[in-house]
Design a protein around this motif. Structure first.
Motif: not given
Length: 289
Positions: A250-266, A278-289
Motif C-alpha cells: 500500500e505504500a508503493g513497494a513491489t511485493v512478490s515471491d522470489a521468482a517475481g510471481a504474485a505473493w500469496t499466503a501460500g 524490484h527487477g534488479p533484486v529478482l535478477e540477483v535472487l535468480g542466481r539461487v537454485g
C-alpha cells in the motif's frame, strides 16, 4: 494448526452497528479501533518487559517465562478485536505455515520478536491483520519500545507511519540496506535453508548492507517507509509476512515471491522492494537454485 471462529459467530457481513469493512472508509473506521487495541496490548507488554535478559538456561525455561506474559496479552488482543469484528474467525497459531482461504480471519501476534523480548531488547512488535478470503485487507504493526512507531494500512487506502503517509524513495541497489530473516520452522526445511544461505551470499555482493532487525512484520513494513530498501525470505511464513506485505504494497513497494510471481499466503518465498529495485533484486535472487 488450530483455526476456528468463536462459537456462535457469523462469517457473513457485518451488522448495522459495526463499520462496513467491505469499503475503504469502513476499513479505516475499523482500523482506528484495531490500532487502539494493539497499542493497549503493547503498553502492557512493554511495562512487563525485563530490562535484562530473562535468566533461563533452557528453551523450555525461557518460553515458560514468555508464556506468562504473552498469554494474557494475546487473550486481551483477541477479546478487543473480537468486540470490533465478532464475525471474523481467529487463527490461533500465528506461526502456522498456512491460513484459511475463505472468510474473514484475524491473524495476530502479541509479541512478534519473542526472542528479542526475552533478551530485553526493543526490537519486537504487536501485530494485527484482518484477512478476507486469504488476503490481508487491514494491518497494524506497532513497536512499543522503538519510539512507539506504528505502521498501519487498509487495502486500497495507502499506508501510514505514525499517522503520516509513507512511500519508498528511489535508491540505487549499491546503497540499499536489505533486511532478511528465516521462518520459525526453517530448520526443518532443507530447501529454504539452502536458498537462505545462497541468497545471502548473492545479495551481500550487490548492496550496502544486509541486516536482520528483528520482527519480520516490522522489517517488511520498513520497506514501505524507506527505512529498509528491500526484504527477502525463503520458506512459508504467512503469519509474520501478511501484515508487512499489505503495508509495504500500500505504500508503493513491489511485493512478490522470489521468482517475481504474485505473493500469496501460500508462497514459499517473499520479496518486497522499492519499485525501481524490484527487477534488479529478482535478477540477483535468480542466481539461487
Amino acid at each position: 494448526m488450530d483455526r476456528r471462529a468463536d462459537a456462535g459467530t457469523d462469517t457473513g457481513a457485518g451488522t448495522g452497528g459495526e463499520a462496513d469493512a467491505g469499503t475503504v472508509d469502513g476499513l479505516r473506521e475499523l482500523l482506528t479501533g484495531v490500532e487502539a487495541a494493539v497499542r493497549e496490548v503493547g503498553a502492557r507488554l512493554a511495562a512487563g518487559q525485563p530490562a535484562e535478559p530473562i535468566a533461563a538456561r533452557t528453551r523450555a525455561e525461557a518460553f515458560a517465562h514468555f508464556a506468562a506474559l504473552d498469554g494474557p496479552a494475546a487473550a486481551r488482543l483477541r477479546a478487543r478485536l473480537g468486540e470490533l469484528r465478532p464475525q471474523a474467525g481467529w487463527v490461533t497459531d500465528e506461526l502456522a505455515e498456512s491460513v484459511p482461504a475463505e472468510g474473514e480471519w484475524w491473524v495476530c501476534d502479541a509479541t512478534d520478536g519473542a526472542v528479542q523480548y526475552l533478551l530485553g531488547l526493543p526490537h519486537w512488535a504487536v501485530t494485527a491483520t484482518l484477512l478476507r478470503d486469504g488476503a490481508p485487507v487491514l494491518a497494524v504493526v506497532h513497536a512499543p519500545q522503538l519510539g512507539g512507531r506504528t505502521y498501519r494500512a487498509v487495502r486500497g487506502g495507502g499506508a501510514e507511519l505514525d499517522g503520516r503517509p509513507v512511500a519508498p524513495p528511489e535508491r540505487e541497489l549499491a546503497v540499499a540496506v536489505a533486511g532478511t530473516s528465516q521462518p520459525p520452522g526453517a530448520a526443518g526445511d532443507e530447501l529454504a535453508l539452502r536458498r537462505a544461505g545462497e541468497s545471502l551470499t548473492a545479495v551481500l555482493g550487490e548492496v550496502l548492507a544486509v541486516r536482520n532487525l528483528g520482527p519480520t512484520s516490522l522489517q517488511v513494513a520498513q520497506v514501505g517507509s524507506g527505512h529498509l530498501t528491500l526484504f527477502w525470505e525463503y520458506g512459508a511464513d504467512p503469519g509474520n509476512l501478511l501484515p508487512g506485505a499489505l503495508i509495504a504494497a500500500e505504500a508503493g513497494a513491489t511485493v512478490s515471491d522470489a521468482a517475481g510471481a504474485a505473493w500469496t499466503a501460500g508462497s514459499d518465498s517473499f520479496l518486497a522492494a522499492a519499485p525501481g529495485l524490484h527487477g534488479p533484486v529478482l535478477e540477483v535472487l535468480g542466481r539461487v537454485g
